[in-house]
Design a protein around this motif. Structure first.
Motif, PDB file in Angstrom:
ATOM      1  N   UNK A 132       0.832  -1.208   0.000  1.00 46.88           N
ATOM      2  CA  UNK A 132       0.000   0.000   0.000  1.00 46.88           C
ATOM      3  C   UNK A 132       0.862   1.251   0.000  1.00 46.88           C
ATOM      4  N   UNK A 133       1.861   1.306   0.883  1.00 53.84           N
ATOM      5  CA  UNK A 133       2.675   2.517   1.030  1.00 53.84           C
ATOM      6  C   UNK A 133       3.928   2.165   1.827  1.00 53.84           C
ATOM      7  N   UNK A 134       4.897   3.100   1.869  1.00 57.90           N
ATOM      8  CA  UNK A 134       6.107   2.933   2.673  1.00 57.90           C
ATOM      9  C   UNK A 134       6.323   4.207   3.486  1.00 57.90           C
ATOM     10  N   UNK A 135       7.037   4.066   4.591  1.00 58.64           N
ATOM     11  CA  UNK A 135       7.342   5.202   5.461  1.00 58.64           C
ATOM     12  C   UNK A 135       8.673   4.952   6.143  1.00 58.64           C
ATOM     13  N   UNK A 136       9.443   6.015   6.397  1.00 56.55           N
ATOM     14  CA  UNK A 136      10.713   5.879   7.089  1.00 56.55           C
ATOM     15  C   UNK A 136      10.515   5.508   8.540  1.00 56.55           C
ATOM     16  N   UNK A 137      11.468   4.742   9.096  1.00 64.14           N
ATOM     17  CA  UNK A 137      11.391   4.393  10.512  1.00 64.14           C
ATOM     18  C   UNK A 137      12.429   5.196  11.286  1.00 64.14           C
ATOM     19  N   UNK A 138      12.665   4.845  12.523  1.00 58.11           N
ATOM     20  CA  UNK A 138      13.577   5.608  13.376  1.00 58.11           C
ATOM     21  C   UNK A 138      15.029   5.322  13.080  1.00 58.11           C
ATOM     22  N   UNK A 139      15.312   4.383  12.176  1.00 57.70           N
ATOM     23  CA  UNK A 139      16.695   4.007  11.881  1.00 57.70           C
ATOM     24  C   UNK A 139      16.961   4.205  10.391  1.00 57.70           C
ATOM     25  N   UNK A 140      17.702   3.311   9.767  1.00 54.81           N
ATOM     26  CA  UNK A 140      18.068   3.470   8.362  1.00 54.81           C
ATOM     27  C   UNK A 140      17.113   2.762   7.412  1.00 54.81           C
ATOM     28  N   UNK A 141      16.073   2.131   7.939  1.00 59.76           N
ATOM     29  CA  UNK A 141      15.168   1.364   7.098  1.00 59.76           C
ATOM     30  C   UNK A 141      13.817   2.028   6.942  1.00 59.76           C
ATOM     31  N   UNK A 142      12.834   1.197   6.596  1.00 57.35           N
ATOM     32  CA  UNK A 142      11.483   1.693   6.349  1.00 57.35           C
ATOM     33  C   UNK A 142      10.467   0.732   6.949  1.00 57.35           C
ATOM     34  N   UNK A 143       9.223   1.212   7.028  1.00 54.85           N
ATOM     35  CA  UNK A 143       8.065   0.367   7.268  1.00 54.85           C
ATOM     36  C   UNK A 143       7.320   0.221   5.946  1.00 54.85           C
ATOM     37  N   UNK A 144       6.903  -1.000   5.645  1.00 61.06           N
ATOM     38  CA  UNK A 144       6.132  -1.281   4.437  1.00 61.06           C
ATOM     39  C   UNK A 144       4.721  -1.660   4.865  1.00 61.06           C
ATOM     40  N   UNK A 145       3.735  -0.898   4.416  1.00 58.43           N
ATOM     41  CA  UNK A 145       2.339  -1.207   4.727  1.00 58.43           C
ATOM     42  C   UNK A 145       1.816  -2.174   3.673  1.00 58.43           C
ATOM     43  N   UNK A 146       1.492  -3.396   4.104  1.00 57.55           N
ATOM     44  CA  UNK A 146       1.037  -4.429   3.177  1.00 57.55           C
ATOM     45  C   UNK A 146      -0.365  -4.868   3.580  1.00 57.55           C
ATOM     46  N   UNK A 147      -1.099  -5.329   2.578  1.00 57.84           N
ATOM     47  CA  UNK A 147      -2.457  -5.827   2.814  1.00 57.84           C
ATOM     48  C   UNK A 147      -2.583  -7.155   2.086  1.00 57.84           C
ATOM     49  N   UNK A 148      -2.762  -8.197   2.903  1.00 56.16           N
ATOM     50  CA  UNK A 148      -2.933  -9.533   2.339  1.00 56.16           C
ATOM     51  C   UNK A 148      -3.782 -10.353   3.282  1.00 56.16           C
ATOM     52  N   UNK A 149      -5.022  -9.970   3.461  1.00 57.52           N
ATOM     53  CA  UNK A 149      -5.891 -10.586   4.459  1.00 57.52           C
ATOM     54  C   UNK A 149      -5.962  -9.738   5.709  1.00 57.52           C
ATOM     55  N   UNK A 150      -4.863  -9.108   6.106  1.00 60.56           N
ATOM     56  CA  UNK A 150      -4.811  -8.203   7.255  1.00 60.56           C
ATOM     57  C   UNK A 150      -3.880  -7.054   6.907  1.00 60.56           C
ATOM     58  N   UNK A 151      -4.107  -5.924   7.532  1.00 60.98           N
ATOM     59  CA  UNK A 151      -3.272  -4.756   7.294  1.00 60.98           C
ATOM     60  C   UNK A 151      -2.109  -4.787   8.278  1.00 60.98           C
ATOM     61  N   UNK A 152      -0.876  -4.752   7.759  1.00 60.17           N
ATOM     62  CA  UNK A 152       0.301  -4.886   8.599  1.00 60.17           C
ATOM     63  C   UNK A 152       1.385  -3.906   8.165  1.00 60.17           C
ATOM     64  N   UNK A 153       2.194  -3.464   9.142  1.00 59.04           N
ATOM     65  CA  UNK A 153       3.401  -2.691   8.867  1.00 59.04           C
ATOM     66  C   UNK A 153       4.597  -3.617   9.048  1.00 59.04           C
ATOM     67  N   UNK A 154       5.410  -3.740   8.010  1.00 61.65           N
ATOM     68  CA  UNK A 154       6.539  -4.661   8.030  1.00 61.65           C
ATOM     69  C   UNK A 154       7.834  -3.847   8.059  1.00 61.65           C
ATOM     70  N   UNK A 155       8.636  -3.963   9.112  1.00 62.08           N
ATOM     71  CA  UNK A 155       9.915  -3.238   9.138  1.00 62.08           C
ATOM     72  C   UNK A 155      10.956  -3.920   8.262  1.00 62.08           C
ATOM     73  N   UNK A 156      11.659  -3.124   7.463  1.00 61.88           N
ATOM     74  CA  UNK A 156      12.731  -3.608   6.593  1.00 61.88           C
ATOM     75  C   UNK A 156      13.949  -2.733   6.856  1.00 61.88           C
ATOM     76  N   UNK A 157      15.085  -3.351   7.220  1.00 62.84           N
ATOM     77  CA  UNK A 157      16.276  -2.554   7.499  1.00 62.84           C
ATOM     78  C   UNK A 157      17.100  -2.357   6.231  1.00 62.84           C
ATOM     79  N   UNK A 158      18.217  -1.647   6.356  1.00 55.77           N
ATOM     80  CA  UNK A 158      19.014  -1.273   5.191  1.00 55.77           C
ATOM     81  C   UNK A 158      19.735  -2.453   4.556  1.00 55.77           C
TER      82      UNK A 158
END
Length: 702
Positions: A132-158
């Protein structure tokens, strides 16, 4: 006196805030101030449409146009430049800038690109899920908003590592989201609702219908500053004028401002913000708004509130509890400061108020509102109005008649249209140590305990209103200490101490001279005193000055012989001039003459009592120091001594002794001008050429 003092970021973090600018990179984190509104006039960077704005860590702006071309505006540039971008970035609806690079999202993948060269660093896939969308987190990575049955934020580091997923309950069909790392909040736009979630997800903390933000408002884009602010771009219903706006909310879902958009820039499709900058993309390209320290004319007033944690006064034999509240603020004209407090002796009420202040199910703003609703403990507030000028003035509210043990203090700052932003820097709540009442006869002190006692009220007013005078008296010591005294006081101290002085000295030179005043006084008239003065004026090692006393350093030469050793060199040769000859048996024709009219006897007296001071300085330093340096040197030498001041290059003071002054370096490049040093600079070998930009011109030097 004893006091609870709030003056640092750690102190203020213990308080509750409502609509306060608490950005970690700003001085506001150490105090209280409302959010500065963005100006209503934007700078337009026209491109064929604009999408996916981003602000890099270097302050550069990035966005793509409608044709997939990436545009970059450097921090010091006036016009953007076009950049050849990867296809994924040319189609991106969101670009997230992090310290490790630029993130973009596709339908089921996210990719990280190097910031300058735009080379792809990694690719992370989410098979079977829609991004759905991405957003920066408190470190060098991002949060990925995904929807696949449930809405979830997935942290991904650098490095591409996927962390623990965060679930959001009671929400679906999301279109955008942001993460506010300073506040630990997710904000999600879904089904015309804006929902605030905690850092762990779960159920929403606050939900705002988009249509209720303005008359039948329709949201077009969502963005954030990554700190504590959320921005929603949209437009009113056509039946209500269809005006386009960017609305600003804080981390607690409080609306703190709005910026109108030109109809030609609607609908907006991208938002990015950082610090005092707000970027909005739309049909005409990129719009840049800047936050002003003054509220625009016609804009709504802004306000912010702070409530301290519970404060407790110790038991005393004289039953005194509290003295006053002191607030150091910048309160310009058109602003106001409101100080209120709640007090109780009942432990049940104390526990109830503490429970509200610490309720994790409520936002800080909700806790403040609920605390202020406890009307039986709050006293009538005291309001101060700002005056012209920008000085940080202290304001005080008396507490001498408060007998309850437990106290909470609420401070509210308000600014109207056209006013500068007010700011609270220090808040102090004083409880008794020594008071003026203790200096009165006992008969008057006993009357202090009577309710509504006029004498105690009068003394309390004196204690409260004379704090500025007391502060000035208490600061006298700092005014006369060289390390803390301001420039005007340094001028006064120097003349009081009688040290060599000139008002044109730099602040560092002034402090150095006053700090060495005892040494200068003891050494006046000596080489040590003169060198101490020069070290104060021209600090650093090796020394950039040299003092030569010809008489003391060399002495007069005399011839040896008959068992008497001669003078050691270097030495001075002196004697009478030809015009000083007298007629006697040793007079020689052709080797003597009578003095001319008004000619003095210029014999050896010209060599004695002369001091030469060589100073190595740049052209700028010489221009600044020449008006006063000789006069200051002459104040440190005996009256009969004459001083010769010479301005030289640093190479002229270079010694050949291995004593810390010898510098081993290559010969300087040949040059013609005031910077050339005789004996050090040399012309090149045959065949080399010189020019202003290097050794290549058409004239050959032989």
């Amino acid at each position: 006196m004893s006091a609870y003092r709030f003056s640092t970021a750690a102190h203020f973090d213990a308080c509750l805030f409502d609509r306060a600018d608490r950005g970690g990179s700003r001085a506001a984190a150490k105090g209280l101030r409302p959010f500065a509104p963005f100006g209503r006039t934007a700078t337009l960077y026209a491109t064929p449409g604009g999408h996916a704005p981003a602000i890099t860590r270097a302050g550069e702006f990035l966005w793509r146009d409608g044709h997939g071309v990436l545009h970059r505006l450097l921090a010091c540039a006036e016009r953007p430049e076009t950049v050849s971008a990867p296809s994924a970035m040319g189609r991106a609806t969101r670009i997230v800038a992090t310290p490790r690079g630029l993130w973009v999202a596709g339908d089921s993948t996210v990719e990280l690109y190097e910031e300058e060269a735009l080379a792809r660093l990694l690719r992370v896939e989410f098979p079977g899920e829609a991004i759905v969308d991405i957003a920066g987190n408190a470190r060098d990575g991002i949060f990925v908003l995904v929807e696949g049955g449930a809405l979830q934020a997935v942290p991904v580091d650098c490095t591409g590592h996927i962390g623990k997923r965060i679930d959001f309950q009671g929400i679906a069909n999301a279109s955008a989201f942001v993460y506010l790392r300073r506040a630990g909040r997710f904000v999600i736009l879904a089904e015309e609702r804006l929902s605030w979630f905690g850092a762990d997800g779960g159920a929403a903390i606050r939900v705002l219908p988009v249509a209720g933000m303005r008359p039948c408002f329709i949201a077009h884009a969502l963005g954030g500053d990554g700190e504590r602010r959320v921005f929603v771009a949209g437009a009113d219903s056509p039946s209500f004028g269809g005006g386009a706006f960017v609305l600003t909310f804080d981390a607690d879902a409080n609306r703190v401002g709005e910026v109108p958009l030109d109809a030609r820039d609607a609908p907006a499709n991208g938002i990015a913000a950082a610090g005092n900058t707000l970027l909005v993309t739309g049909p005409r390209g990129l719009l840049r708004f800047t936050a002003a320290d003054t509220i625009s004319d016609g804009a709504d007033e802004v306000s912010t509130t702070l409530i301290t944690p519970m404060l407790q006064s110790p038991d005393r034999e004289d039953a005194r509890r509290w003295l006053r509240i002191e607030a150091a603020t910048r309160l310009p004209a058109g602003t106001s400061l409101e100080i209120a407090f709640a007090a109780t002796d009942k432990e049940q009420k104390r526990d109830a108020l503490n429970a509200i202040a610490g309720d994790p199910s409520l936002t800080p703003s909700q806790r403040i509102r609920k605390l202020r609703e406890e009307a039986d403990v709050w006293r009538a507030p005291i309001v101060f109005h700002g005056q012209a000028g920008d000085a940080k003035a202290p304001f005080a509210a008396p507490l001498f008649d408060v007998c309850e043990r437990y106290l909470w203090v609420a401070v509210t700052l308000t600014a109207s249209s056209g006013a500068r932003i007010p700011e609270l820097t220090t808040l102090s709540v004083l409880y008794p140590g020594r008071t003026l009442m203790e200096h009165l006869p006992s008969i008057y002190q006993r009357a202090e305990a009577e309710p509504g006692n006029f004498l105690r009220a009068l003394v309390g007013v004196l204690e409260t209103t004379t704090q500025e005078l007391d502060g000035r008296i208490a600061s006298i010591a700092a005014q006369i200490h060289p390390s803390t005294a301001p420039g005007k006081w340094l001028d006064f101290l120097a003349r009081w101490l009688g040290v060599p002085w000139d008002d044109a000295l730099s602040p560092e030179q002034k402090k150095a001279i006053v700090l060495r005043a005892p040494e200068l006084a003891r050494g006046r008239g000596t080489r040590a005193g003169l060198e101490a003065l020069l070290e104060s004026l021209i600090p650093g090692a090796p020394r950039r000055f040299r003092v030569t006393d010809r008489t003391a350093d060399f002495g007069f030469a005399f011839l040896g012989g008959e068992g008497c050793a001669g003078s050691a060199l270097p030495a001075m040769l002196g004697g009478l001039s030809r015009s000083s000859a007298e007629l006697h048996s040793r007079s020689f024709l052709g080797h003597m003459r009578l003095p001319c009219a008004n000619q003095r006897d210029d014999g050896t007296w010209q060599l004695a009592g002369r001091i030469r001071v060589d100073v190595a300085a740049s052209a700028e330093e010489r221009k600044a120091w020449e008006p006063w340096l000789l006069a200051l040197i002459e104040e440190m030498v005996p009256l009969t001594v004459r001083v010769e001041l010479r301005w030289v290059s640093a190479h002229a003071l270079r010694g050949d002794r291995l004593d810390g002054t010898l510098t081993l370096e290559a010969r300087p490049a040949p040059q013609l001008g005031s910077g050339a040093v005789t004996g050090l600079a040399r012309l090149p070998d045959g065949g080399a050429r010189l020019s202003p930009s290097g050794p290549h011109i058409g004239t050959r030097l032989r």
